[in-house]
Design a protein around this motif. Structure first.
Motif, PDB file in Angstrom:
ATOM      1  N   ASN A  71       0.775  -1.036   0.119  1.00 12.80           N
ATOM      2  CA  ASN A  71       0.046   0.000   0.068  1.00 12.80           C
ATOM      3  C   ASN A  71       0.892   1.310  -0.048  1.00 12.80           C
ATOM      4  OD1 ASN A  71      -2.582  -1.209  -0.074  1.00 12.80           O
ATOM      5  ND2 ASN A  71      -2.112  -1.893   2.415  1.00 12.80           N
ATOM      6  N   SER A  72       2.063   1.258  -0.668  1.00  8.65           N
ATOM      7  CA  SER A  72       2.832   2.479  -0.596  1.00  8.65           C
ATOM      8  C   SER A  72       2.469   3.116  -1.890  1.00  8.65           C
ATOM      9  CB  SER A  72       4.326   1.909  -0.640  1.00  8.65           C
ATOM     10  OG  SER A  72       5.373   2.946  -0.855  1.00  8.65           O
ATOM     11  N   ASP A  73       2.595   4.305  -1.515  1.00 10.72           N
ATOM     12  CA  ASP A  73       2.518   5.207  -2.913  1.00 10.72           C
ATOM     13  C   ASP A  73       3.762   5.377  -3.885  1.00 10.72           C
ATOM     14  OD1 ASP A  73       0.010   6.087  -2.087  1.00 10.72           O
ATOM     15  OD2 ASP A  73       0.743   7.499  -1.009  1.00 10.72           O
ATOM     16  N   THR A  74       4.731   4.784  -3.471  1.00  9.38           N
ATOM     17  CA  THR A  74       5.933   4.702  -4.210  1.00  9.38           C
ATOM     18  C   THR A  74       6.202   3.567  -5.292  1.00  9.38           C
ATOM     19  OG1 THR A  74       7.281   3.732  -2.554  1.00  9.38           O
ATOM     20  CG2 THR A  74       7.021   6.082  -2.550  1.00  9.38           C
TER      21      THR A  74
ATOM     22  N   VAL B  29      -4.276   5.157 -19.662  1.00 10.11           N
ATOM     23  CA  VAL B  29      -4.316   4.654 -18.414  1.00 10.11           C
ATOM     24  C   VAL B  29      -2.680   4.225 -17.921  1.00 10.11           C
ATOM     25  CG1 VAL B  29      -6.752   3.992 -18.217  1.00 10.11           C
ATOM     26  CG2 VAL B  29      -4.747   2.111 -18.546  1.00 10.11           C
ATOM     27  N   SER B  30      -2.028   4.059 -19.041  1.00  8.20           N
ATOM     28  CA  SER B  30      -0.575   3.514 -18.577  1.00  8.20           C
ATOM     29  C   SER B  30       0.424   4.749 -18.509  1.00  8.20           C
ATOM     30  CB  SER B  30      -0.331   2.351 -19.456  1.00  8.20           C
ATOM     31  OG  SER B  30      -0.270   2.597 -20.841  1.00  8.20           O
ATOM     32  N   LYS B  31       0.201   5.781 -18.968  1.00  9.40           N
ATOM     33  CA  LYS B  31       1.125   6.836 -19.024  1.00  9.40           C
ATOM     34  C   LYS B  31       1.895   7.064 -17.653  1.00  9.40           C
ATOM     35  CE  LYS B  31      -1.688   9.742 -22.187  1.00  9.40           C
ATOM     36  NZ  LYS B  31      -2.393  10.890 -22.222  1.00  9.40           N
ATOM     37  N   SER B  32       1.371   6.818 -16.388  1.00 11.83           N
ATOM     38  CA  SER B  32       2.229   6.826 -15.240  1.00 11.83           C
ATOM     39  C   SER B  32       3.267   5.520 -15.071  1.00 11.83           C
ATOM     40  CB  SER B  32       1.326   6.844 -14.178  1.00 11.83           C
ATOM     41  OG  SER B  32       0.245   5.491 -14.014  1.00 11.83           O
TER      42      SER B  32
ATOM     43  N   HIS C 134      10.191  -1.130 -17.957  1.00 16.02           N
ATOM     44  CA  HIS C 134      10.190  -2.031 -16.787  1.00 16.02           C
ATOM     45  C   HIS C 134       8.862  -3.155 -17.102  1.00 16.02           C
ATOM     46  CE1 HIS C 134      12.783   1.006 -15.226  1.00 16.02           C
ATOM     47  NE2 HIS C 134      13.506   0.104 -14.470  1.00 16.02           N
ATOM     48  N   MET C 135       9.548  -4.264 -16.882  1.00 20.62           N
ATOM     49  CA  MET C 135       8.413  -5.147 -16.239  1.00 20.62           C
ATOM     50  C   MET C 135       7.746  -4.989 -15.079  1.00 20.62           C
ATOM     51  SD  MET C 135       8.742  -9.338 -15.971  1.00 20.62           S
ATOM     52  CE  MET C 135       9.476  -9.474 -14.614  1.00 20.62           C
ATOM     53  N   HIS C 136       6.555  -4.842 -15.220  1.00 15.67           N
ATOM     54  CA  HIS C 136       5.844  -4.489 -13.946  1.00 15.67           C
ATOM     55  C   HIS C 136       5.091  -5.331 -13.441  1.00 15.67           C
ATOM     56  CE1 HIS C 136       5.846  -0.031 -15.909  1.00 15.67           C
ATOM     57  NE2 HIS C 136       5.568  -0.779 -16.912  1.00 15.67           N
ATOM     58  N   PHE C 137       5.138  -5.238 -11.930  1.00 14.55           N
ATOM     59  CA  PHE C 137       4.856  -6.387 -10.957  1.00 14.55           C
ATOM     60  C   PHE C 137       3.988  -5.846  -9.946  1.00 14.55           C
ATOM     61  CE2 PHE C 137       5.996  -8.877  -7.344  1.00 14.55           C
ATOM     62  CZ  PHE C 137       5.710 -10.245  -7.765  1.00 14.55           C
ATOM     63  N   TRP C 138       2.590  -6.313  -9.820  1.00 12.23           N
ATOM     64  CA  TRP C 138       1.732  -5.869  -8.769  1.00 12.23           C
ATOM     65  C   TRP C 138       1.625  -7.127  -7.711  1.00 12.23           C
ATOM     66  CZ3 TRP C 138       1.256  -4.524 -13.649  1.00 12.23           C
ATOM     67  CH2 TRP C 138       1.096  -3.076 -14.224  1.00 12.23           C
TER      68      TRP C 138
ATOM     69  N   SER D 171       5.437  -1.012 -27.560  1.00 14.86           N
ATOM     70  CA  SER D 171       6.064   0.088 -28.124  1.00 14.86           C
ATOM     71  C   SER D 171       5.070   1.257 -28.321  1.00 14.86           C
ATOM     72  CB  SER D 171       6.771  -0.182 -29.473  1.00 14.86           C
ATOM     73  OG  SER D 171       5.920  -0.849 -30.483  1.00 14.86           O
ATOM     74  N   ASP D 172       3.710   0.934 -28.392  1.00 16.93           N
ATOM     75  CA  ASP D 172       2.733   1.776 -28.652  1.00 16.93           C
ATOM     76  C   ASP D 172       2.089   2.431 -27.563  1.00 16.93           C
ATOM     77  OD1 ASP D 172       1.190   0.014 -27.678  1.00 16.93           O
ATOM     78  OD2 ASP D 172      -0.119  -0.428 -29.268  1.00 16.93           O
ATOM     79  N   GLY D 173       2.745   2.354 -26.222  1.00 14.65           N
ATOM     80  CA  GLY D 173       2.382   2.723 -24.960  1.00 14.65           C
ATOM     81  C   GLY D 173       1.530   1.802 -24.244  1.00 14.65           C
ATOM     82  N   THR D 174       0.875   1.050 -24.594  1.00 16.65           N
ATOM     83  CA  THR D 174       0.023   0.075 -23.997  1.00 16.65           C
ATOM     84  C   THR D 174       0.959  -0.906 -23.182  1.00 16.65           C
ATOM     85  OG1 THR D 174      -0.065  -1.699 -25.754  1.00 16.65           O
ATOM     86  CG2 THR D 174      -1.871   0.247 -25.600  1.00 16.65           C
TER      87      THR D 174
END
Length: 409
Positions: free
Chosen positions: A91-94, A204-207, A212-216, A231-234
């Motif tokens: 639950n960190s904002d970073t 929705v993915s601009k942030s 990087h490979m994203h990991f939630w 490469s198209d931003g998605t």
């Protein structure tokens, strides 16, 4: 690449499957004079289903895949990925990053599956390889080199070849042949984790970092989500979970069910893109598998390449790269043995059994690392790129026939 550009001249080869392994073999063998026909059940990647589909999750090329393919056109439309980002950990904002490492060896290139298919098809066709799309293989006779197939118009065709290469993926024709052998053994087990693929749109993915490979991961949960940028931003994203208690392999049969499960297991991703509920509604689960076989040689004229022989979940990015390497290696065994099929087949099988064993062991260990250690220790550095090291170790410890020159890393 070979003693002569014509070292395989006169060999007629049928490849079943136009994936990374089959097309890499076709390219290398064709460049050395072989007459190659590829039979592919799916449609032409430039057809109406060539974009993002249920099987759109990106394939990741590492140092092995890039070196063998050798041509940047192969990964055109891909995005370089240099590490892992962990979002909202506890639950960190970073957003915390852990790097895979530095330099070209550690770099990953993430390419949408349909785009990689297009790129590889373009290249092999330029080498003179003939590909029959929308064509289903009905029967294979491994000792006679005969293949019977049928196209989408129900037109049947019989093909004779000196070599049949089965490169048709995890659920393959080779399974029945192997299990029918007196000493044949096929090991396939389904990983307890399953997945649903979704696409995070540009809006929705601009942030999100595009490199990087994203990991939630929600603390205390067995579920994870992994996103690979395009490469198209998605961002192509897998929602991975044991999905316990799910019936009919469909945890998202209705919108309210979808929202409930997403809120429980993937709250960070749902917050990022509330449209996920509509994306996954009615979708069935995909499954990760581990697979290994004991016989790559199937009769006098038939052999197995790629995921048809060994496959693992995509934890370590080994799947496509191992298939690419195996396809190239088989061609190199044939080239180095001057077209002596029996000698090349036996050498390749001995080598591939040793390599597959090490790859599957490492993929299993890496899965434990990804799903447990990183979730609790986001700053921990992931294990570095090791597929090349595994390949080198296998070459050193395997009796390779004289004249065979395999790529090392």
């Amino acid at each position: 690449m070979s003693k002569s550009d014509n070292s395989l001249r006169g060999l007629k080869i049928v490849v079943v499957g136009a994936g990374p392994g089959g097309l890499t073999f076709a390219r290398t063998a064709s460049a050395n004079g072989a007459n190659i026909t590829v039979i592919e059940r799916a449609g032409n990647p430039y057809g109406k289903n060539s974009g993002y589909t249920d099987r759109s999750f990106n394939l990741t090329l590492n140092e092995v895949g890039r070196k063998i393919l050798g041509n940047a056109r192969s990964w055109r439309g891909g995005t370089d990925v240099v590490g892992r980002a962990i979002h909202n950990f506890k639950n960190s904002d970073t957003i915390k990053y852990t790097q895979y490492g530095e330099g070209d060896r550690a770099r990953l290139t993430s390419v949408p599956r349909p785009v990689l298919r297009q790129n590889l098809v373009d290249i092999v066709e330029e080498h003179g390889v003939k590909i029959s799309f929308d064509t289903k293989v009905i029967e294979v006779e491994p000792n006679l080199g005969k293949v019977a197939c049928e196209n989408k118009d129900a037109a049947k065709k019989n093909i004779e070849a000196d070599i049949i290469v089965l490169a048709d993926g995890i659920h393959s024709l080779s399974d029945a042949f192997i299990t029918a052998m007196p000493d044949g053994l096929l090991n396939r087990r389904q990983d307890p984790l399953s997945y649903v693929s979704v696409m995070l749109g540009q809006n929705v993915s601009k942030s999100l970092s595009s490199h990087h490979m994203h990991f939630w991961h929600k603390t205390g949960s067995e579920s994870v989500a992994i996103g690979m940028p395009n490469s198209d931003g998605t961002v192509a994203t897998l929602l991975i979970s044991p999905y316990k208690g799910v019936s009919d392999e469909n945890p998202f049969s209705a919108s309210d069910q979808a929202i409930e499960r997403l809120e429980r297991d993937f709250p960070e991703v749902l917050d990022l893109d509330p449209s996920l509920a509509e994306q996954v509604k009615g979708r069935k689960l995909g499954h990760f598998h581990y697979k290994s076989i004991t016989n790559y040689v199937l009769g006098e004229k038939c052999i197995v390449v790629g995921d048809a022989g060994s496959a693992s979940p995509p934890w370590a990015g080994f799947g496509a790269n191992t298939a690419i390497y195996s396809g190239d290696a088989l061609a190199r065994f044939l080239i180095g043995c001057s077209g002596d099929i029996k000698k090349a087949f036996l050498g390749y099988e001995r080598y591939k059994l040793a390599l597959a064993d090490l790859v599957l062991d490492y993929a299993s260990e890496h899965g434990e690392f990804l799903n447990k250690e990183v979730a609790e220790n986001p700053e921990k550095r992931p294990i570095g790129p090791v597929l090349g090291q595994i390949i080198n170790k296998t070459i050193e410890n395997t009796d390779i026939p004289d004249g065979v020159e395999l790529l090392s890393f």
